[in-house]
Design a protein around this motif. Structure first.
Motif, PDB file in Angstrom:
ATOM      1  N   TRP A   1     -13.620   3.294  11.991  1.00  6.67           N
ATOM      2  CA  TRP A   1     -12.603   3.178  11.123  1.00  6.67           C
ATOM      3  C   TRP A   1     -12.352   1.641  10.486  1.00  6.67           C
ATOM      4  O   TRP A   1     -12.142   0.763  11.416  1.00  6.67           O
ATOM      5  N   VAL A   2     -12.273   1.598   9.267  1.00  7.70           N
ATOM      6  CA  VAL A   2     -12.214   0.491   8.465  1.00  7.70           C
ATOM      7  C   VAL A   2     -11.099   0.516   7.519  1.00  7.70           C
ATOM      8  O   VAL A   2     -10.931   1.301   6.766  1.00  7.70           O
ATOM      9  N   GLY A   3     -10.024  -0.425   7.709  1.00  5.81           N
ATOM     10  CA  GLY A   3      -8.743  -0.451   6.623  1.00  5.81           C
ATOM     11  C   GLY A   3      -9.151  -1.045   5.291  1.00  5.81           C
ATOM     12  O   GLY A   3      -9.695  -1.979   5.137  1.00  5.81           O
ATOM     13  N   PHE A   4      -8.436  -0.467   4.294  1.00  2.00           N
ATOM     14  CA  PHE A   4      -8.370  -1.034   2.917  1.00  2.00           C
ATOM     15  C   PHE A   4      -7.078  -0.640   2.253  1.00  2.00           C
ATOM     16  O   PHE A   4      -6.548   0.396   2.175  1.00  2.00           O
ATOM     17  N   ASP A   5      -6.472  -1.770   1.824  1.00  2.47           N
ATOM     18  CA  ASP A   5      -4.984  -1.787   1.284  1.00  2.47           C
ATOM     19  C   ASP A   5      -5.176  -2.032  -0.200  1.00  2.47           C
ATOM     20  O   ASP A   5      -5.133  -3.229  -0.362  1.00  2.47           O
ATOM     21  N   ALA A   6      -5.315  -0.910  -0.797  1.00  5.82           N
ATOM     22  CA  ALA A   6      -5.573  -1.286  -2.318  1.00  5.82           C
ATOM     23  C   ALA A   6      -4.227  -1.840  -3.220  1.00  5.82           C
ATOM     24  O   ALA A   6      -4.477  -2.074  -4.091  1.00  5.82           O
ATOM     25  N   ALA A   7      -3.231  -1.359  -2.523  1.00 11.31           N
ATOM     26  CA  ALA A   7      -1.649  -1.974  -3.053  1.00 11.31           C
ATOM     27  C   ALA A   7      -1.969  -3.667  -3.232  1.00 11.31           C
ATOM     28  O   ALA A   7      -1.617  -4.116  -4.115  1.00 11.31           O
ATOM     29  N   ASN A   8      -2.351  -4.179  -2.180  1.00 14.38           N
ATOM     30  CA  ASN A   8      -2.566  -5.500  -2.213  1.00 14.38           C
ATOM     31  C   ASN A   8      -4.250  -6.114  -2.268  1.00 14.38           C
ATOM     32  O   ASN A   8      -4.494  -7.485  -2.279  1.00 14.38           O
ATOM     33  N   ASN A   9      -5.173  -5.288  -2.221  1.00 14.58           N
ATOM     34  CA  ASN A   9      -6.439  -5.377  -2.736  1.00 14.58           C
ATOM     35  C   ASN A   9      -7.061  -6.437  -1.577  1.00 14.58           C
ATOM     36  O   ASN A   9      -7.587  -7.455  -1.911  1.00 14.58           O
ATOM     37  N   ARG A  10      -6.918  -5.961  -0.285  1.00 18.52           N
ATOM     38  CA  ARG A  10      -7.394  -6.653   1.006  1.00 18.52           C
ATOM     39  C   ARG A  10      -7.443  -5.669   2.099  1.00 18.52           C
ATOM     40  O   ARG A  10      -6.972  -4.808   2.175  1.00 18.52           O
TER      41      ARG A  10
ATOM     42  N   ALA B   1      -0.889   0.436 -11.225  1.00 15.81           N
ATOM     43  CA  ALA B   1       0.006  -0.644 -11.040  1.00 15.81           C
ATOM     44  C   ALA B   1       1.165  -0.561 -10.008  1.00 15.81           C
ATOM     45  O   ALA B   1       1.720   0.674  -9.893  1.00 15.81           O
ATOM     46  N   PHE B   2       1.578  -1.419  -9.311  1.00 15.82           N
ATOM     47  CA  PHE B   2       2.536  -1.355  -8.147  1.00 15.82           C
ATOM     48  C   PHE B   2       3.944  -1.414  -8.869  1.00 15.82           C
ATOM     49  O   PHE B   2       4.380  -2.395  -9.322  1.00 15.82           O
ATOM     50  N   GLU B   3       4.688   0.017  -8.886  1.00 10.16           N
ATOM     51  CA  GLU B   3       5.863  -0.106  -9.783  1.00 10.16           C
ATOM     52  C   GLU B   3       6.709   0.725  -8.740  1.00 10.16           C
ATOM     53  O   GLU B   3       6.776   2.112  -8.708  1.00 10.16           O
ATOM     54  N   PRO B   4       7.437   0.185  -7.966  1.00 11.65           N
ATOM     55  CA  PRO B   4       8.478   0.775  -7.042  1.00 11.65           C
ATOM     56  C   PRO B   4       9.556   1.736  -7.623  1.00 11.65           C
ATOM     57  O   PRO B   4      10.132   1.393  -8.857  1.00 11.65           O
ATOM     58  N   GLY B   5       9.746   2.920  -7.234  1.00 10.73           N
ATOM     59  CA  GLY B   5      10.587   3.932  -7.934  1.00 10.73           C
ATOM     60  C   GLY B   5       9.765   4.724  -8.875  1.00 10.73           C
ATOM     61  O   GLY B   5      10.411   5.673  -9.568  1.00 10.73           O
ATOM     62  N   SER B   6       8.552   4.480  -9.434  1.00 11.56           N
ATOM     63  CA  SER B   6       7.894   5.378 -10.327  1.00 11.56           C
ATOM     64  C   SER B   6       7.184   6.411  -9.757  1.00 11.56           C
ATOM     65  O   SER B   6       7.052   7.194 -10.718  1.00 11.56           O
TER      66      SER B   6
ATOM     67  N   GLY C   1       2.444   3.234  -9.224  1.00  9.74           N
ATOM     68  CA  GLY C   1       2.633   3.877  -8.117  1.00  9.74           C
ATOM     69  C   GLY C   1       3.167   2.873  -6.999  1.00  9.74           C
ATOM     70  O   GLY C   1       3.143   1.721  -7.360  1.00  9.74           O
ATOM     71  N   VAL C   2       3.188   3.236  -5.941  1.00 11.29           N
ATOM     72  CA  VAL C   2       3.609   2.379  -4.699  1.00 11.29           C
ATOM     73  C   VAL C   2       2.390   2.470  -3.787  1.00 11.29           C
ATOM     74  O   VAL C   2       1.217   3.103  -3.763  1.00 11.29           O
ATOM     75  N   CYS C   3       2.434   1.841  -2.234  1.00  9.22           N
ATOM     76  CA  CYS C   3       1.370   1.709  -1.492  1.00  9.22           C
ATOM     77  C   CYS C   3       0.969   3.043  -1.138  1.00  9.22           C
ATOM     78  O   CYS C   3      -0.119   3.232  -0.794  1.00  9.22           O
ATOM     79  N   GLN C   4       1.962   4.136  -0.975  1.00 10.80           N
ATOM     80  CA  GLN C   4       1.509   5.509  -0.423  1.00 10.80           C
ATOM     81  C   GLN C   4       0.674   6.114  -1.610  1.00 10.80           C
ATOM     82  O   GLN C   4      -0.491   6.765  -1.297  1.00 10.80           O
ATOM     83  N   ASP C   5       0.657   5.510  -2.808  1.00 10.41           N
ATOM     84  CA  ASP C   5      -0.103   6.272  -4.151  1.00 10.41           C
ATOM     85  C   ASP C   5      -1.347   5.683  -4.051  1.00 10.41           C
ATOM     86  O   ASP C   5      -2.282   6.272  -4.067  1.00 10.41           O
TER      87      ASP C   5
END
Length: 278
Positions: A215-224, A143-148, A164-168
């Motif tokens: 190289w192909v990008g995957f942004d799991a924080a936004n699922n796209r 789950a995206f939770e800033p500060g967690s 976590g956040v996008c880094q995680d």
């Protein structure tokens, strides 16, 4: 799409800092999917005197402070034009071969949770399909939770704790991909969010290397997969290789960091002329 970005970092200290070194990764480079129209980095209103390119192809500014400062203000700002490549960055760039990105790092080391997720998705025959499924699974489980979490949180911890956040999100995807012997790397940058100009942090996602695509990008924080709303800044094995600012300082002063980021879509000249007609 043309995107204007302003990234301000203000470091404040409760006691004068006699000496500090900072490494800045704040310069986007023109390449597949983006063209830098203009860009400037300043530190206390002065442009850095020393800059170089690291082994990942990132443009680095190196700054030295020797004046007992209580405040350091770093501003990176400019305009980047982007195009949608459906997440495909392309074949390898720089001097590092793709296979080197199969190795673990402290932030992407695989524990029981990462290995279990790798076993779950490895049944898929097609790598590209498998990575899309992995991206969606991470999006659902973390789950995206800033500060967690913090900058030192590793992939295993974020996946086990489920937030976590996008880094995680990026670290988890990288860790699982490497277990599956798929080269994967960390990407830092910015994301244009509709209706949100002011942001508290920059963005991050992962890239995996696939034969025939690169190289192909995957942004799991936004699922796209990254599109023309994304501006890439730096890449590396994990966050530590692509973090916007790193460094050392002498002294015992306590540090406070405030970050202000603005990401906005701007009009090109032809768009402006077109929209001005009735």
């Amino acid at each position: 799409m043309r995107i204007a970005i302003r990234h301000l970092s203000r470091y404040q200290y409760d006691q004068p800092v006699p000496y500090a070194l900072q490494r800045l990764r704040l310069r986007p480079q023109s390449g597949p999917g983006q063209t830098v129209i203009d860009w400037r980095v300043t530190v206390d209103d002065v442009e850095p005197a020393l800059s170089y390119t690291d082994g990942h192809g990132n443009r680095i500014d190196f700054v030295r402070h020797q004046r007992n400062t209580r405040e350091i203000v770093i501003v990176a700002a400019g305009t980047v034009e982007t195009v949608d490549r459906a997440g495909v960055y392309g074949m390898t760039d720089g001097i590092a071969p793709p296979w080197i990105f199969e190795r673990e790092t402290p932030l992407t080391q695989a524990g029981d949770a990462v290995k279990a997720l790798a076993a779950q998705v490895s049944a898929s025959a097609a790598q590209l399909q498998m990575l899309h499924e992995l991206m969606q699974t991470i999006h659902e489980r973390v789950a995206f939770e800033p500060g967690s979490t913090g900058v030192g949180t590793d992939a295993e911890t974020a996946l086990s704790e489920g937030h976590g956040v996008c880094q995680d999100h990026a670290h988890v995807l990288i860790a699982v991909a490497r277990v599956l012997r798929v080269p994967a790397r960390y990407v830092s940058g910015y994301l244009l969010i509709e209706g949100v100009d002011d942001q508290a942090a920059s963005h991050a996602w992962a890239e995996a290397y696939l034969d025939g695509l690169g190289w192909v990008g995957f942004d799991a924080a936004n699922n796209r997969c990254p599109d023309d709303r994304y501006v890439r800044i730096a890449t590396g094995f994990d966050y530590r290789d692509a973090m916007p600012v790193s460094g050392i300082r002498i002294g015992q002063s306590a540090e406070t960091l405030d970050v202000e980021i603005t990401v906005q879509q701007t009009q090109t000249q032809s768009q402006s002329q077109s929209q001005g007609k009735i």
